[in-house]
Design a protein around this motif. Structure first.
Motif, PDB file in Angstrom:
ATOM      1  N   ALA A  55       9.531  -0.584  30.867  1.00  0.00           N
ATOM      2  CA  ALA A  55      10.318   0.450  30.190  1.00  0.00           C
ATOM      3  C   ALA A  55      11.673  -0.100  29.757  1.00  0.00           C
ATOM      4  N   GLU A  58      11.227  -2.289  26.689  1.00  0.00           N
ATOM      5  CA  GLU A  58      11.014  -1.503  25.462  1.00  0.00           C
ATOM      6  C   GLU A  58      12.327  -0.906  24.959  1.00  0.00           C
ATOM      7  N   HIS A  91       8.854   4.025  17.949  1.00  0.00           N
ATOM      8  CA  HIS A  91       7.763   3.497  18.763  1.00  0.00           C
ATOM      9  C   HIS A  91       8.296   2.913  20.076  1.00  0.00           C
ATOM     10  N   TYR A  94       9.580   5.712  22.327  1.00  0.00           N
ATOM     11  CA  TYR A  94       8.432   6.451  22.856  1.00  0.00           C
ATOM     12  C   TYR A  94       7.770   5.675  23.985  1.00  0.00           C
ATOM     13  N   GLU A  95       7.554   4.379  23.799  1.00  0.00           N
ATOM     14  CA  GLU A  95       6.930   3.560  24.840  1.00  0.00           C
ATOM     15  C   GLU A  95       7.796   3.498  26.091  1.00  0.00           C
ATOM     16  N   SER A  96       9.100   3.406  25.907  1.00  0.00           N
ATOM     17  CA  SER A  96      10.009   3.387  27.052  1.00  0.00           C
ATOM     18  C   SER A  96       9.935   4.704  27.817  1.00  0.00           C
ATOM     19  N   ALA A  97       9.920   5.801  27.096  1.00  0.00           N
ATOM     20  CA  ALA A  97       9.821   7.112  27.745  1.00  0.00           C
ATOM     21  C   ALA A  97       8.486   7.260  28.463  1.00  0.00           C
ATOM     22  N   ARG A  98       7.426   6.771  27.854  1.00  0.00           N
ATOM     23  CA  ARG A  98       6.101   6.857  28.464  1.00  0.00           C
ATOM     24  C   ARG A  98       6.043   6.051  29.761  1.00  0.00           C
ATOM     25  N   GLN A  99       6.626   4.867  29.749  1.00  0.00           N
ATOM     26  CA  GLN A  99       6.635   4.037  30.954  1.00  0.00           C
ATOM     27  C   GLN A  99       7.529   4.650  32.036  1.00  0.00           C
ATOM     28  N   SER A 100       8.634   5.260  31.635  1.00  0.00           N
ATOM     29  CA  SER A 100       9.514   5.914  32.612  1.00  0.00           C
ATOM     30  C   SER A 100       8.816   7.103  33.260  1.00  0.00           C
ATOM     31  N   ILE A 101       8.080   7.862  32.468  1.00  0.00           N
ATOM     32  CA  ILE A 101       7.325   8.997  33.019  1.00  0.00           C
ATOM     33  C   ILE A 101       6.253   8.491  33.976  1.00  0.00           C
ATOM     34  N   ARG A 102       5.621   7.394  33.617  1.00  0.00           N
ATOM     35  CA  ARG A 102       4.601   6.807  34.500  1.00  0.00           C
ATOM     36  C   ARG A 102       5.214   6.363  35.827  1.00  0.00           C
TER      37      ARG A 102
END
Length: 138
Positions: A55, A58, A91, A94-102
């Motif tokens: 994250a 990204e 992009h 979004y990928e950073s946010a997705r990894q942080s949520i994970r």
């Protein structure tokens, strides 16, 4: 924080010694969960660190894209590359946010699993304790 770690470690060792002196079988049951919890903690922390690193990478790339676009704003505008830079930036964010949520999900899952393990250990300890009381063991 280091002082708290040492303080908690000394307290845990003291409590373990007292528990072993008072009721060895019950203490051993309570200790059975420690290796399992340590393995789970280590594996989850490894995964969480890896996801957080991804994250961070990204979001750093998103910052680089923004800096590049702003530094060469005249060139970007003259080549009509605004949509490209906007899409690349979106992009990466979004990928950073997705990894942080994970990573947050994994942290919550880890808390739930360790809590469940401790409560299962309490259940076994209460069971063994009540069987000892019923049988009249010391």
């Amino acid at each position: 924080q280091v002082v708290d770690v040492y303080s908690n470690a000394i307290s845990a060792i003291g409590c373990l010694c007292v528990a072993l002196m008072l009721n060895t079988p019950l203490s051993l049951v309570m200790l059975c969960v420690v290796p399992v919890v340590m393995i789970i903690l280590a594996s989850f922390n490894f995964c969480i660190r890896r996801v957080k690193k991804r994250a961070g990478k990204e979001i750093a790339e998103a910052g680089g894209i923004a800096t590049e676009a702003l530094a060469g704003i005249k060139t970007v505008a003259s080549l009509c590359a605004q949509p490209y830079f906007r899409n690349e930036y979106q992009h990466r964010v979004y990928e950073s946010a997705r990894q942080s949520i994970r990573a947050t999900f994994l942290s919550g899952l880890l808390a739930g699993i360790t809590g469940a393990l401790f409560y299962m250990t309490y259940t076994f300890a209460f069971y063994i304790g009540t069987t000892q009381v019923v049988s009249g063991a010391d």
